[in-house]
Design a protein around this motif. Sequence first.
Motif, PDB file in Angstrom:
ATOM      1  N   SER A 533       0.819  -1.211   0.000  1.00 18.12           N
ATOM      2  CA  SER A 533       0.000   0.000   0.000  1.00 18.12           C
ATOM      3  C   SER A 533       0.852   1.260   0.000  1.00 18.12           C
ATOM      4  CB  SER A 533      -0.924   0.005   1.221  1.00 18.12           C
ATOM      5  OG  SER A 533      -1.805  -1.091   1.190  1.00 18.12           O
ATOM      6  N   ASP A 534       1.973   1.262   0.734  1.00 13.54           N
ATOM      7  CA  ASP A 534       2.783   2.479   0.780  1.00 13.54           C
ATOM      8  C   ASP A 534       3.407   2.785  -0.570  1.00 13.54           C
ATOM      9  OD1 ASP A 534       4.185   0.182   0.994  1.00 13.54           O
ATOM     10  OD2 ASP A 534       5.521   0.817   2.587  1.00 13.54           O
ATOM     11  N   ASP A 537       0.545   4.303  -2.591  1.00 10.60           N
ATOM     12  CA  ASP A 537       0.167   5.623  -2.061  1.00 10.60           C
ATOM     13  C   ASP A 537       1.026   6.732  -2.662  1.00 10.60           C
ATOM     14  OD1 ASP A 537      -1.779   4.464  -0.540  1.00 10.60           O
ATOM     15  OD2 ASP A 537      -0.595   4.400   1.306  1.00 10.60           O
TER      16      ASP A 537
END
Length: 900
Positions: A533-534, A537
């Motif tokens: 996810s990072d 993002d």
Amino acid sequence: MAPQPVVTGLSPKEGPPGTRVIIRGEFLGCRAQDLIGLKICGSDCLLSAEWKSPNKIIARTGPAKGKGDIIVTTISGGVGTSTVQFRAYHETIGPLKESAVWIEESPSQNFAWGRRTLTQSGLTQEDPLGLSIEGNEQKIPEDLRDLFPDACGDLSQENFSPAWFLLENHLATSFEDLKAGLSYLKRKVESQKEGQLSFLKSNAGSVIDQLDTLMNIRDKFQEDVKLYGKEPFKVLEQSIENSISESQKIFTDVLVRKEKADSTRSVLFALSRHKFLFCLPNSVDRRAKAGEYDIVVNDYSRAKNLFGKTELAIFRQVLEEVDQRILLIRRQLHEKVVKMPQSVEQQKKLIKALTSLELQQSGTAIGDRLRNTDPAWDAIEARAKYLESTFRQTFDQYATKDAATQEKAKSRDPNQPPNRVNFCEELCDIAASQLPDLWRLGQLYFTGELRGPHDPKPGDFKRMVLTAIEKFCVYLRLTILIAADQRALRQSSGLSWPIGSSSATHHFLPWIPQCLRYTRIAYATLIGLDLPSDALDIIQKLIDEVRLFCFSIIFKRATDRCKKLGAQETWETTVEDYPGATQLPAALEALLVETLEEVQTVCMQPETREGNLLEPHSDGQREVTQRLQELLSTFSGVIAELAYPSHDDETPTHNVSQLLGFPNAQQPESVSGGGGGSGGGAALNWEQRMLCCLANYAYCNKSFFAHIGEIFVRHGYPLPTLAIETARYNANQLFTNLLEEYVEHKGDPLVGTIEPSMYLGRFQWDHEMEIGLGQLRPYAHECLDNLVGVYSEIYSISPALLRPILESIVQTISEELARLMSCVQHFSYTGAIQANVDIRLLRDGLENYANETAKNYFMEALEAISPPLNGEQKRKADEILERVKRNMRLQLLCFAVKEP
């Protein structure tokens, strides 16, 4: 601090490395960034972890073996605990398992494929307790190997454990049935003992014959002892040795020739049998040059299995030569693995071959020369470096090309995309094609498919992927976000796109939505890779910035178009809601709807895994408010520009008294369809345009700006209250300024004519005069006529403006009358009556447009008449006033009509 994470569920509970497991529990993190550690059986699995909720995590197991706990570590709760365990095992290669390497055969792998006997096998052995196991499907939940590590439940084995057997086959059997089974087993053993005695009884004759035979053998042995002594075997041995010696003398030559033939035959057979080994050095070179590395691995593995432990010097010499060739091939393979560009499949093939050769040569002096190299990790690093270098080369190429193009700006084709757009397209294509290859190669490495004996490096790989994505976003920011402050970004990255001219920037701005589309296509490709996810993002933040920048560019373009609406003004007053308002607000509404639809299509509609730009108190909402404020402020400025003449040839004229020998005013040009609200083809003069602009301001302040808010809400935006209120305030300020300008233009000349007209012809209030005709003084007539002219001009354009304009003018007139009356020292008898009639007529006729201040001024003017009127004067004044009102009923009727 939050409670510690607790793992309470796991599915599945066992499997080889790379198994996808679903972890359930409590307090597993409040968000994805809260998860900082995940170990399964002691192996770090954080890289593959996918946080779903505080009660669920999905991950893949690492290279572990045996049973172990699942430990989750979070920022909020720290290191957690586990109530379940996972059993990891490594799959072994059996006789039916496909393998890419040669497996040394063992006796356990030899199978007899002939006919089988019909003897009963251990698999069909009856239950020794004589109990049926049908319906006894209940199994013990624990692994029996953990309870009995050195035992088994097979009756035929030496380490047979009765407890294992009962737990495995009779877990649900009652105790009474088990006691009955034990009785059955005892009876069976006793029957076997009794069976031996009955066997001897039934075969007594055979037993006696065997005893007789043994006694005869004993008698013959005793006779031999008497004849040959107590050691007859020495005599026999001597006889045999003599026989051997004589036979050797006879067959020596034959045996020598036979030995030579056997030796020759053995050598030829060995050469034929081991031809594979002697041809192997040249074979591996030929196969390696042809790229058939799987055959090289199989042949080398077969040779090591067959001759790896040989003591023959010739075999060892050939194997050493093969090892040298394999070492050279390994070096060549390593160079090919790190050489870019190439496909993942090609790298995968080379890495597998190189890893297999490394495992075959491990533990040898030659193999240890390349012991510290990890081909899979070197391939990952090479692909990551190639990706970053490709980004940089593409950036430098287009930046240089753009600098050269700016020198030839005059020859630029406006229909051709700028170099920035071409760079964005190519950069996104590179990211969409090469980043997935890097991620897939890393997944193959961490699942164990490509990894050799080296330890994995999950942290380094994650940092590598994040760095590549950050570089990708840095290049796009420098290229697309040209309006942002990029000094800090240029200093940190060391990159700079050539600063172009204003025309180049203007040429690039319309292409920004296309750049956003290229970025979204690359982002959608990366979403399908199941990246952390990072990592996603980082790109999502860039896309949100570009979307916001697109919104800003589109609204700025709309603001520029709004500035040109004044040139399209036709002065047609066809707005039903507010007579006098032109089509200018409708043109703004059409422009705004078109802009919002374009924005919704291009950037505001979020796609997969994109944020909502219109969240409360977000940068997007602030940008919407700011851009709408600019647009509405520009629109108000356009109205203000239209209110004043643009050339010196249209100079406004002021009203001057007709009694002084000058025209009252320039007659207003006709406006078809008087009474306001109808359009006409005739041009309007400056005063009429000013009234139309005042009507536009009033219409916007009253309902149009609120309608703008409804348009925003209808298109899915939050109500822009701040922007609308700010626009209303600005419009109200401009309306007030313009109203004061118009009142000053109309009222000051009108008021300025009162005093000259009052004393025209050396008139004095203390002289007696003729008042029987029932007429007003000329100044009062002129004042009323001028107000009728102003009234008609306003009413023909916008009746709604009558009160705010006339109230100000009437207040000024009443103030001037009060001043003039207070300056008169003495009124004659008839002068007092005439002054009373004049002031009262003006007061009563303009009552609908007189505020409290004007009424007070009229009262002051009446009170200033000295001496005050007596009863006779008042009666006379009332009669004259009624007569005057009848004579001027048409003028007075104008002011008596209520405005809409």
